[in-house]
Write an enzyme that holds these catalytic residues in place. Structure first.
Site, PDB file in Angstrom:
ATOM      1  N   GLU A  93     -12.155  55.255  16.767  1.00 37.51           N
ATOM      2  CA  GLU A  93     -12.417  53.958  17.358  1.00 37.51           C
ATOM      3  C   GLU A  93     -11.361  53.568  18.385  1.00 37.51           C
ATOM      4  O   GLU A  93     -10.174  53.912  18.251  1.00 37.51           O
ATOM      5  CB  GLU A  93     -12.499  52.896  16.269  1.00 37.51           C
ATOM      6  CG  GLU A  93     -13.773  53.066  15.482  1.00 37.51           C
ATOM      7  CD  GLU A  93     -14.119  51.848  14.664  1.00 37.51           C
ATOM      8  OE1 GLU A  93     -15.267  51.752  14.240  1.00 37.51           O
ATOM      9  OE2 GLU A  93     -13.252  50.996  14.457  1.00 37.51           O
ATOM     10  N   CYS A 106      -6.622  49.364  22.943  1.00 35.08           N
ATOM     11  CA  CYS A 106      -5.925  49.853  21.749  1.00 35.08           C
ATOM     12  C   CYS A 106      -6.527  51.200  21.384  1.00 35.08           C
ATOM     13  O   CYS A 106      -7.724  51.290  21.080  1.00 35.08           O
ATOM     14  CB  CYS A 106      -6.108  48.832  20.619  1.00 35.08           C
ATOM     15  SG  CYS A 106      -5.386  49.385  19.071  1.00 35.08           S
ATOM     16  N   CYS A 113      -5.265  58.861   8.867  1.00 35.63           N
ATOM     17  CA  CYS A 113      -3.808  58.706   8.897  1.00 35.63           C
ATOM     18  C   CYS A 113      -3.256  59.074   7.519  1.00 35.63           C
ATOM     19  O   CYS A 113      -3.901  58.828   6.513  1.00 35.63           O
ATOM     20  CB  CYS A 113      -3.448  57.256   9.223  1.00 35.63           C
ATOM     21  SG  CYS A 113      -1.667  56.986   9.365  1.00 35.63           S
ATOM     22  N   CYS A 117      -0.318  53.320   4.098  1.00 41.11           N
ATOM     23  CA  CYS A 117      -0.046  51.866   3.978  1.00 41.11           C
ATOM     24  C   CYS A 117      -1.169  51.237   3.135  1.00 41.11           C
ATOM     25  O   CYS A 117      -2.352  51.461   3.415  1.00 41.11           O
ATOM     26  CB  CYS A 117       0.015  51.223   5.364  1.00 41.11           C
ATOM     27  SG  CYS A 117       1.220  52.011   6.435  1.00 41.11           S
ATOM     28  N   CYS A 120      -4.160  48.995   4.600  1.00 40.03           N
ATOM     29  CA  CYS A 120      -4.838  49.542   5.778  1.00 40.03           C
ATOM     30  C   CYS A 120      -6.052  50.368   5.377  1.00 40.03           C
ATOM     31  O   CYS A 120      -5.960  51.256   4.522  1.00 40.03           O
ATOM     32  CB  CYS A 120      -3.846  50.406   6.547  1.00 40.03           C
ATOM     33  SG  CYS A 120      -4.605  51.364   7.856  1.00 40.03           S
ATOM     34  N   GLY A 172      -4.167  55.937  13.081  1.00 44.42           N
ATOM     35  CA  GLY A 172      -3.149  56.978  13.092  1.00 44.42           C
ATOM     36  C   GLY A 172      -1.741  56.484  13.357  1.00 44.42           C
ATOM     37  O   GLY A 172      -1.523  55.366  13.810  1.00 44.42           O
ATOM     38  N   GLU A 173      -0.790  57.357  13.032  1.00 44.35           N
ATOM     39  CA  GLU A 173       0.632  57.107  13.304  1.00 44.35           C
ATOM     40  C   GLU A 173       0.978  57.954  14.533  1.00 44.35           C
ATOM     41  O   GLU A 173       1.001  59.191  14.468  1.00 44.35           O
ATOM     42  CB  GLU A 173       1.458  57.504  12.067  1.00 44.35           C
ATOM     43  CG  GLU A 173       2.926  57.760  12.293  1.00 44.35           C
ATOM     44  CD  GLU A 173       3.690  56.567  12.870  1.00 44.35           C
ATOM     45  OE1 GLU A 173       3.703  55.505  12.241  1.00 44.35           O
ATOM     46  OE2 GLU A 173       4.276  56.726  13.959  1.00 44.35           O
ATOM     47  N   SER A 204       3.234  52.348  18.951  1.00 47.78           N
ATOM     48  CA  SER A 204       3.547  51.670  17.699  1.00 47.78           C
ATOM     49  C   SER A 204       3.844  52.696  16.605  1.00 47.78           C
ATOM     50  O   SER A 204       3.212  53.746  16.552  1.00 47.78           O
ATOM     51  CB  SER A 204       2.342  50.820  17.298  1.00 47.78           C
ATOM     52  OG  SER A 204       2.535  50.282  16.025  1.00 47.78           O
ATOM     53  N   SER A 226       5.860  48.466  13.144  1.00 48.52           N
ATOM     54  CA  SER A 226       5.057  47.765  12.151  1.00 48.52           C
ATOM     55  C   SER A 226       5.952  47.545  10.924  1.00 48.52           C
ATOM     56  O   SER A 226       6.155  48.447  10.129  1.00 48.52           O
ATOM     57  CB  SER A 226       3.862  48.673  11.842  1.00 48.52           C
ATOM     58  OG  SER A 226       2.953  48.034  11.047  1.00 48.52           O
ATOM     59  N   LEU A 227       6.503  46.349  10.802  1.00 51.78           N
ATOM     60  CA  LEU A 227       7.549  46.098   9.802  1.00 51.78           C
ATOM     61  C   LEU A 227       6.952  45.617   8.467  1.00 51.78           C
ATOM     62  O   LEU A 227       7.131  46.240   7.429  1.00 51.78           O
ATOM     63  CB  LEU A 227       8.537  45.068  10.356  1.00 51.78           C
ATOM     64  CG  LEU A 227       9.787  44.837   9.549  1.00 51.78           C
ATOM     65  CD1 LEU A 227      10.651  46.088   9.487  1.00 51.78           C
ATOM     66  CD2 LEU A 227      10.609  43.673  10.118  1.00 51.78           C
ATOM     67  N   ASN A 228       6.315  44.471   8.499  1.00 46.77           N
ATOM     68  CA  ASN A 228       5.505  43.965   7.372  1.00 46.77           C
ATOM     69  C   ASN A 228       6.240  43.623   6.080  1.00 46.77           C
ATOM     70  O   ASN A 228       5.599  43.316   5.065  1.00 46.77           O
ATOM     71  CB  ASN A 228       4.362  44.939   7.044  1.00 46.77           C
ATOM     72  CG  ASN A 228       3.536  45.242   8.277  1.00 46.77           C
ATOM     73  OD1 ASN A 228       3.363  44.373   9.108  1.00 46.77           O
ATOM     74  ND2 ASN A 228       3.094  46.463   8.427  1.00 46.77           N
ATOM     75  N   ASN A 303      -6.097  40.200   8.124  1.00 48.53           N
ATOM     76  CA  ASN A 303      -7.548  40.073   8.242  1.00 48.53           C
ATOM     77  C   ASN A 303      -8.176  40.610   6.958  1.00 48.53           C
ATOM     78  O   ASN A 303      -8.155  41.819   6.719  1.00 48.53           O
ATOM     79  CB  ASN A 303      -8.014  40.879   9.464  1.00 48.53           C
ATOM     80  CG  ASN A 303      -9.369  40.445   9.941  1.00 48.53           C
ATOM     81  OD1 ASN A 303      -9.851  39.361   9.595  1.00 48.53           O
ATOM     82  ND2 ASN A 303     -10.006  41.271  10.743  1.00 48.53           N
ATOM     83  N   CYS A 346      -6.122  45.089  13.334  1.00 46.41           N
ATOM     84  CA  CYS A 346      -5.183  46.122  12.924  1.00 46.41           C
ATOM     85  C   CYS A 346      -5.492  46.634  11.514  1.00 46.41           C
ATOM     86  O   CYS A 346      -5.688  45.843  10.592  1.00 46.41           O
ATOM     87  CB  CYS A 346      -3.791  45.495  12.962  1.00 46.41           C
ATOM     88  SG  CYS A 346      -2.528  46.586  12.424  1.00 46.41           S
TER      89      CYS A 346
END
Ligand code: SF4
Length: 356
Positions: A93, A106, A113, A117, A120, A172-173, A204, A226-228, A303, A346
């Site tokens: 996507e 994006c 991935c 996480c 995700c 993906g990373e 990212s 991407s800290l979170n 989300n 995201c």
């Protein structure tokens, strides 16, 4: 029979040596790059500054990969989500987010991935495979072509008619597919190719720390982390990458990047999840972590999705969290993901389509 080469997978040096082996001058590679990426042609016949024999040789030995657009969805806010089918029928996507002054694409860097996480949906698929450089680039090329042909229209509030920014924040990373990402960045930012200014391209990462330095040295693009979470306990629970690369190391390397490359943007992304990472204590820990740096934080309300148990932080909590940051001179923005109604936010890419 020898398989044909996808020219969009060759680096600049490989293209030069391809032509040299044919007894052609090196500059043919530059001409080809222009046809592939700037003109975005679909056939060798269109490459009018190549002799007939060069075009015939290319036809015999090589090809230019394309994507098949399997589905597109349009969000109420104008965000467009594309599902592209690859040569092996895997799908990825790509999301186009129009704003008044820019159109940000994006893009994905892997099919699935492996970073795991827990918030995700892409992580649930695991890593299926790396995207080739051509497949990273084709996302930009195909969307540009759809815009140019009029098949896809931008909302009237967008004042730009093409892609102006690229963020590698899709599936993906990016750092887990580093070589292909670097090659793609090269052609994305080359002036006779896709011609994006490096300051309009952002990579990212979820925190593969050693690659931050390499990104700094090998490119001129921006960095998003991407800290979170603001401490190791929570971060290791929701982002397994934190175990080998704990938060202090990640922030230290990010600060270094930011002070070494002052002209490049560095953002910390912080997805706000109710009772997971949104308490007063979390905010204070974040202040401590970022002390003495100019790092800015994007606070992104989570989300929600039926397959994930995480909930979005309340607006009050979000506001309190931001107030604590501001009182302590940490700059932050609250950023609502675009395309929430078409699962373009995201961490939600692809999963919904797989289910159909
Ligand atoms: S958030 Fe990003 S890095 Fe983490 S699993 Fe999802 S796609 Fe991978």
């Amino acid at each position: 029979m020898i398989a044909k080469i996808d020219l969009k997978n060759l680096s600049e040096i490989e293209l030069e040596s391809y032509f040299e082996k044919k007894g052609e001058p090196k500059f043919r590679a530059q001409q080809l790059i222009r046809w592939l990426y700037k003109e975005k042609v679909s056939s060798f016949h269109e490459m009018t500054n190549f002799s007939k024999s060069v075009r015939e040789a290319l036809e015999k030995e090589a090809y230019m990969s394309r994507f098949f657009l399997k589905q597109k969805k349009i969000s109420q806010d104008g965000t467009l989500k594309f599902l592209f089918e690859l040569e092996d029928e895997e799908t990825i996507e790509t999301v186009l987010m129009p704003y008044e002054d820019r159109n940000t694409l994006c893009i994905s860097t892997q099919v699935g991935c492996r970073m795991g996480c827990t918030f995700c949906l892409t992580a649930k698929q695991g890593l299926k495979r790396q995207l080739k450089a051509s497949e990273i680039l084709n996302q930009v090329i195909e969307v540009e072509k759809l815009l140019k042909s009029g098949e896809v229209k931008l909302p009237s509030f967008s004042k730009k008619d093409k892609i102006t920014n690229v963020v590698m924040m899709g599936m993906g990373e990016a750092f887990d597919n580093f070589d292909n990402v670097l090659q793609a960045i090269h052609f994305m930012t080359k002036d006779i190719a896709l011609e994006l200014a490096p300051k309009r391209v952002t990579v990212s990462t979820s925190g593969l720390v050693p690659k931050i330095k390499e990104l700094g040295e090998k490119t001129k693009v921006n960095l998003a982390v991407s800290l979170n979470a603001s401490h190791n306990k929570t971060r290791s629970e929701i982002m397994p990458v934190n175990k080998p690369y704990p938060i202090e190391k990640l922030i230290q390397e990010t600060k270094k990047f930011s002070s070494q490359y002052k002209q490049r943007k560095v953002m910390l992304e912080y997805v706000m999840m109710k009772d997971v990472n949104d308490t007063e204590n979390d905010a204070l820990e974040l202040v401590k972590l970022l002390k003495g740096s100019n790092l800015k934080v994007n606070l992104i309300p989570f989300n929600e999705h039926s397959e994930l148990s995480f909930k979005q932080s309340s607006l009050d909590r979000l506001q309190q969290f931001q107030d604590i940051l501001h009182r302590n001179k940490v700059f932050s923005f609250i950023r609502w993901s675009k395309g929430r109604d078409v699962s373009a936010a995201c961490g939600q890419l692809r999963s919904d389509v797989i289910k159909q």
